[in-house]
Design a protein around this motif. Structure first.
Motif, short mmCIF file in Angstrom:
data_model
loop_
_atom_site.label_atom_id
_atom_site.label_comp_id
_atom_site.label_asym_id
_atom_site.label_seq_id
_atom_site.Cartn_x
_atom_site.Cartn_y
_atom_site.Cartn_z
N THR A 9 5.95 0.86 -7.47
CA THR A 9 4.63 0.58 -6.58
C THR A 9 4.52 0.49 -4.81
O THR A 9 6.34 0.22 -4.83
CB THR A 9 3.73 -0.29 -6.67
OG1 THR A 9 4.41 -1.53 -6.92
CG2 THR A 9 2.87 -0.47 -8.46
N THR A 13 4.52 -7.48 -6.71
CA THR A 13 3.54 -8.19 -6.85
C THR A 13 4.97 -8.45 -8.11
O THR A 13 6.74 -8.63 -8.26
CB THR A 13 2.66 -8.16 -7.76
OG1 THR A 13 1.78 -9.00 -7.61
CG2 THR A 13 2.08 -7.58 -8.78
N LYS A 249 -1.48 2.19 -11.11
CA LYS A 249 -1.62 1.87 -10.33
C LYS A 249 -2.35 2.00 -8.63
O LYS A 249 -2.03 3.69 -8.48
CB LYS A 249 0.02 1.39 -10.07
CG LYS A 249 0.41 0.44 -11.14
CD LYS A 249 2.17 0.66 -11.11
CE LYS A 249 2.35 2.03 -11.53
NZ LYS A 249 4.22 2.11 -11.54
N THR A 251 -3.88 3.03 -4.96
CA THR A 251 -3.36 1.39 -4.07
C THR A 251 -4.27 2.57 -2.75
O THR A 251 -3.90 3.76 -2.54
CB THR A 251 -1.74 1.63 -3.72
OG1 THR A 251 -1.21 0.96 -4.34
CG2 THR A 251 -1.32 1.23 -1.97
N MET A 283 -4.95 -1.65 -5.87
CA MET A 283 -4.83 -2.47 -4.95
C MET A 283 -5.67 -1.76 -3.49
O MET A 283 -5.94 -0.38 -3.26
CB MET A 283 -3.12 -2.27 -4.43
CG MET A 283 -2.20 -2.99 -5.01
SD MET A 283 -0.91 -3.43 -3.78
CE MET A 283 0.02 -2.44 -5.25
N THR B 356 -3.51 -12.34 1.63
CA THR B 356 -3.39 -11.98 0.53
C THR B 356 -4.18 -12.25 -0.77
O THR B 356 -4.01 -13.32 -0.98
CB THR B 356 -2.08 -11.80 -0.04
OG1 THR B 356 -1.70 -11.02 0.95
CG2 THR B 356 -2.02 -10.74 -1.15
N ARG B 358 -3.81 -12.33 -5.02
CA ARG B 358 -3.04 -11.62 -5.93
C ARG B 358 -3.16 -11.96 -7.21
O ARG B 358 -3.29 -13.06 -7.16
CB ARG B 358 -1.49 -12.56 -5.58
CG ARG B 358 -0.64 -11.10 -5.82
CD ARG B 358 1.05 -11.79 -6.05
NE ARG B 358 1.01 -11.47 -4.17
CZ ARG B 358 2.26 -10.93 -4.00
NH1 ARG B 358 2.05 -9.60 -4.79
NH2 ARG B 358 2.37 -10.54 -3.04
N ASP B 388 -4.79 -8.02 2.28
CA ASP B 388 -4.54 -7.25 0.91
C ASP B 388 -5.04 -8.00 -0.33
O ASP B 388 -5.29 -9.27 -0.49
CB ASP B 388 -3.18 -7.01 0.64
CG ASP B 388 -2.41 -6.42 2.06
OD1 ASP B 388 -2.76 -5.90 2.98
OD2 ASP B 388 -0.88 -6.29 1.88
N THR B 389 -5.44 -6.38 -1.57
CA THR B 389 -5.69 -7.77 -2.27
C THR B 389 -4.84 -6.44 -3.62
O THR B 389 -5.15 -5.25 -3.40
CB THR B 389 -6.97 -7.20 -3.16
OG1 THR B 389 -8.10 -6.96 -1.73
CG2 THR B 389 -7.90 -7.75 -4.33
N ILE B 390 -4.21 -7.55 -4.28
CA ILE B 390 -3.08 -7.01 -5.05
C ILE B 390 -3.44 -7.54 -7.16
O ILE B 390 -3.25 -8.83 -7.42
CB ILE B 390 -1.63 -7.37 -4.66
CG1 ILE B 390 -1.72 -6.89 -3.13
CG2 ILE B 390 -0.62 -7.03 -6.14
CD1 ILE B 390 0.18 -7.04 -2.79
#
Lengths: 354, 466
Positions: A9, A13, A249, A251, A283, B356, B358, B388-390
């Protein structure tokens, strides 16, 4: 055997979430390739230039070093499609795996020049009893004001491996639409990257996937928005049966300067068995203020009420399920103008859900 | 064209610096000898000393996270992990030394205790300096004490639960915590006891180039209920300070726990905190979290829904200004049938700050009939900030209802225009929109905190719409 690590990715994370990359066991990247001759190309060649003069491979992301370098060094099919005609063009490229053609490493380049309009269908299909290997790169350059419609169909069997890296560059006001039908492969691993640099460029990506038995899908879709008023829409619909597994995934990355850009991402997974597994990482990355980004993700089984309703009309449970899956996929299938191809896809859904 | 200007949080109150006076400060660094010395200073029982040394071994084996904010400026050789203030634990504010008492006075802790709390714990650097609880709760069998006293007074209860919910192998900073923990609160609410008024612990780090590693262990027994509030702050120094606390919550069958946090560390703080709850049958765990301070924050409270019908709700807001990198979120594991979780997360980034979100939602194979709904919204107030968004959504069975949605954007010009057409000034319109954005969180906070939060979100506008 060493595990094959693929499809990282763009942002990592926690390792415990098992989604930063995919590690495959028991996948052998063939060192020596045979020829692959079962290729069909349909196009009006007076208006489209098709050659094997592809450029050296240079990918921003891609599935991983090992697979990218295999295409760079060993591709046994190279195709460069150059579209200059202003009238609507359709190109069909088919790769058929059979006992004589089991390994395909393809490098396809599409250059859609200014103000052109075209549709390209690329289909990967395999005979039932063939253990096939496919590793491909598809690179698209959509120039100013071009309109390009790409339809990718993966009908490979469940003994095969299907690896595909896609990279698009969209210039000013280019419109690129992808419809990806991802049904085949024991492992179907796709990396999709769009660099949306042009102002008002528009990229739409619609995918349907259908997994059964122990299939694994790993879809890593990345869109970087750089142009002002540019747009990305990702719509992913899928269904998983038996012990099939999917990693999605997605983004959307709003880069600095993409003022008034928009990005939407929707991913829905129908779980058709209690052992299927859906893992998703939608994401949104944002370094620009004046943008609008949304994502949504959902997962669940087919609604009991809907099933009951259809069954009350005389359908068996299996038929009712198939109807529900097809209904879910229908909106994306509408993007395919060819009735023949749509019919093939619907038949394939029937067969794979049997 | 000028931009919406959102005031930085007024840190005057939090920035009160007392002289770095202490009774004992361990030398900087992290060695078995230092751990032995901390253990000796704290008069640990043998099992705890051995536990600390094992945790240090784990710490040395684990890697730093390969994701999230850059932690390279953290040098454990420059951090003193134990600082004992010049006072012992008191149950009366009168006995707390003047300068420390003044700090807590200005933070409003004794006042809040009188008006709206059932008990208060106050930690200064590495030790709890004040602890007290209303008489009637003591009579009902509620235990609310500092963690060190709990280790000595309730050894079996502590041994059974201490770092079992958050094992030292979870990650490097949990292992660090296990080795050097000091202070924190222990709460036990007996079966069926409803604690109607909240308990609050406040953590203050005054000493420069040091760390705070408090351990909070709360057990809410069957059918009981509790609201626990945690607040934290520190004055700003030039070099980094470290906070690596650990919160372990056990919410037994049919019990209820609400854990509210207002985190307002100074902007030289690395906040690497770990919080986890194990939730029993038909029990409910609510997290309310406001994250305003810290230079870097990595905080992802987690609920493990182990009992059938267990529920969890997370409501959180992060507000990142210039120089801040707040990497926050939530994790939930659905591990039994018919469990449910609701997440409502918001973030505001301004002045080059980075937020972020997460997260992880995992619905396991054995969690049929479970539901989860996640919503996160991010507001960007300028074009130099980042948001950011994870989120990771891991669904392992079919009989679930799972949905996740997120959005990102700036204050809508249309909405400002609409409000202005109703007679509001542009400034008031923007203030109203930002407060409205934060309202779902602030309404979950105790009143005094909600007021504080609204004060933090004080809009100042200059000229035209940016």
């Amino acid at each position: 055997m060493e595990k094959l690590k693929l499809n990282e990715t763009p942002v990592r994370t926690s390792r415990n979430f098992n989604i930063n990359n995919i590690k495959l066991e028991n996948v052998v990247i063939p060192e020596r390739l045979g020829n692959f001759n079962h290729v069909t190309i349909k196009a009006e060649t007076s208006k489209i230039e098709i050659s094997n003069n592809t450029n050296p491979i240079d990918l921003t992301y891609g599935l991983g070093e090992e697979l990218t370098s295999q295409v760079a060094k060993q591709a046994n099919q190279k195709l460069k499609v150059k579209i200059d005609s202003k009238t609507n063009q359709e190109i069909q490229i088919g790769f058929q795996f059979d006992k004589e053609n089991t390994q395909l490493v393809d490098n396809i380049e599409i250059e859609a020049n200014e103000d052109t309009k075209s549709t390209i269908v690329i289909k990967y299909d395999s005979q039932k009893d063939v253990e096939a290997f496919h590793n491909g790169i598809l690179k698209v350059q959509a120039k100013k004001n071009s309109k390009l419609n790409v339809i990718l169909v993966n009908f490979m069997n469940l003994e095969s491996n299907h690896f595909l890296s896609i990279e698009n560059t969209l210039e000013e006001n280019a419109k690129v639409q992808y419809t990806i039908i991802d049904f085949g492969g024991k492992n179907s691993i796709t990396n999709y990257y769009s660099n949306i640099v042009g102002n008002s460029a528009d990229n739409r990506l619609n995918t349907i996937y259908l997994g059964n038995k122990d299939q694994l899908f790993d879809l890593n879709y990345i869109a970087e928005l750089r142009g002002e008023k540019s747009n990305i829409d990702m719509q992913v619909e899928g269904a998983l049966k038996d012990t099939a597994k999917k990693h999605f995934k997605g983004t959307i990355d709003f880069k600095k300067g993409c003022k008034k850009a928009t990005g939407n991402e929707a991913e829905n997974c129908m779980l058709l068995s209690d052992t299927a597994r859906s893992l998703a990482l939608p994401m949104l990355l944002c370094s620009e203020e004046e943008v609008e980004g949304n994502h949504s993700s959902s997962a669940g089984k087919v609604g009991d009420k809907e099933l009951f309703y259809i069954m009350s009309r005389g359908f068996t449970k299996k038929e009712a399920m198939k109807l529900m899956v097809k209904a879910k996929f229908n909106k994306i299938l509408e993007n395919i103008k060819s009735e023949e191809l749509r019919e093939q896809i619907l038949n394939e859904i029937d067969e794979r859900l049997n | 064209m000028s931009k919406t200007k959102l005031d930085e949080i007024n840190r005057n109150i939090y920035n009160i610096k007392n002289k770095d006076e202490y009774d004992f400060k361990i030398k900087k660094g992290l060695t078995p000898e230092i751990i032995e010395e901390i253990s000796k200073q704290k008069d640990d029982p043998k099992w705890m000393r051995e536990f600390r040394l094992r945790a240090l071994e784990v710490y040395n084996k684990l890697e730093l996270p390969t994701w999230g904010p850059d932690l390279s400026e953290l040098d454990m050789n420059e951090i003193a992990t134990y600082v004992r203030p010049k006072t012992s634990l008191s149950t009366s504010w009168e006995d707390v030394p003047e300068d420390i008492k003044n700090t807590f006075d200005k933070l409003g802790i004794p006042e809040a205790e009188k008006e709206s709390l059932a008990g208060v714990g106050a930690q200064y650097d590495s030790e709890v300096v004040y602890h007290s609880m209303k008489e009637e709760l003591i009579k009902q069998g509620v235990i609310y004490t500092d963690m060190e006293s709990a280790v000595k007074k309730y050894p079996e209860l502590v041994k059974e639960h201490f770092m079992k919910c958050v094992p030292v192998h979870d990650h490097k900073f949990v292992a660090l915590h296990g080795a050097v923990w000091s202070g924190g609160s222990f709460v036990y609410v007996p079966k069926g006891v409803k604690v109607d008024i909240p308990l609050q612990s406040y953590f203050r780090l005054n000493s420069p180039e040091s760390g705070q590693f408090e351990h909070t262990l709360i057990i809410v027994d069957e059918g009981a209920s509790l609201h626990f509030i945690e607040g934290c702050s520190a004055p700003k120094y030039n070099k980094v300070n470290l906070h690596a606390g650990c919160v372990e919550l056990y919410v037994k069958d049919n019990a209820y726990l609400r854990y509210s946090t207002i985190e307002n560390w100074s902007k030289n703080m690395l906040n690497l905190n770990t919080k986890k709850a194990i939730v029993g049958k038909n029990a409910k765990m609510d997290w309310v979290s406001g994250s305003f301070g810290s230079k870097i924050s990595m905080l992802y409270p987690m609920s493990i829904l182990n009992g059938e019908g267990a529920k969890s709700e997370y409501t959180g807001i992060s507000f990142a200004g210039g120089g801040q990198n707040l990497d926050n979120g939530f994790k939930v594991i659905h591990n039994a049938k018919n469990t449910s979780s609701v997440v409502n997360a918001k973030s505001i980034s301004k002045n080059g700050g980075k937020c972020t979100y997460r997260s992880l939602v995992r619905i396991n194979e054995n969690a049929g009939g479970s539901k989860s709904s996640v919503s996160c919204e991010s507001l960007m107030l300028d074009d130099i900030s980042i948001s950011d968004t994870i989120p990771v959504n891991d669904i392992r069975t079919d009989d679930v209802e799972f949905s996740h949605e997120a959005s990102i954007g700036k204050i809508s010009d249309k909405t400002i225009f609409y409000l202005m057409s109703r007679g509001l000034s542009e400034e008031d319109a923007k203030a109203m929109i930002v407060r409205g954005f934060a309202y779902p969180i602030s309404k979950e906070l105790p009143v005094e905190y909600a007021v504080e939060m609204n004060n933090l979100i004080n809009l100042e506008l200059e000229g035209a719409i940016g």
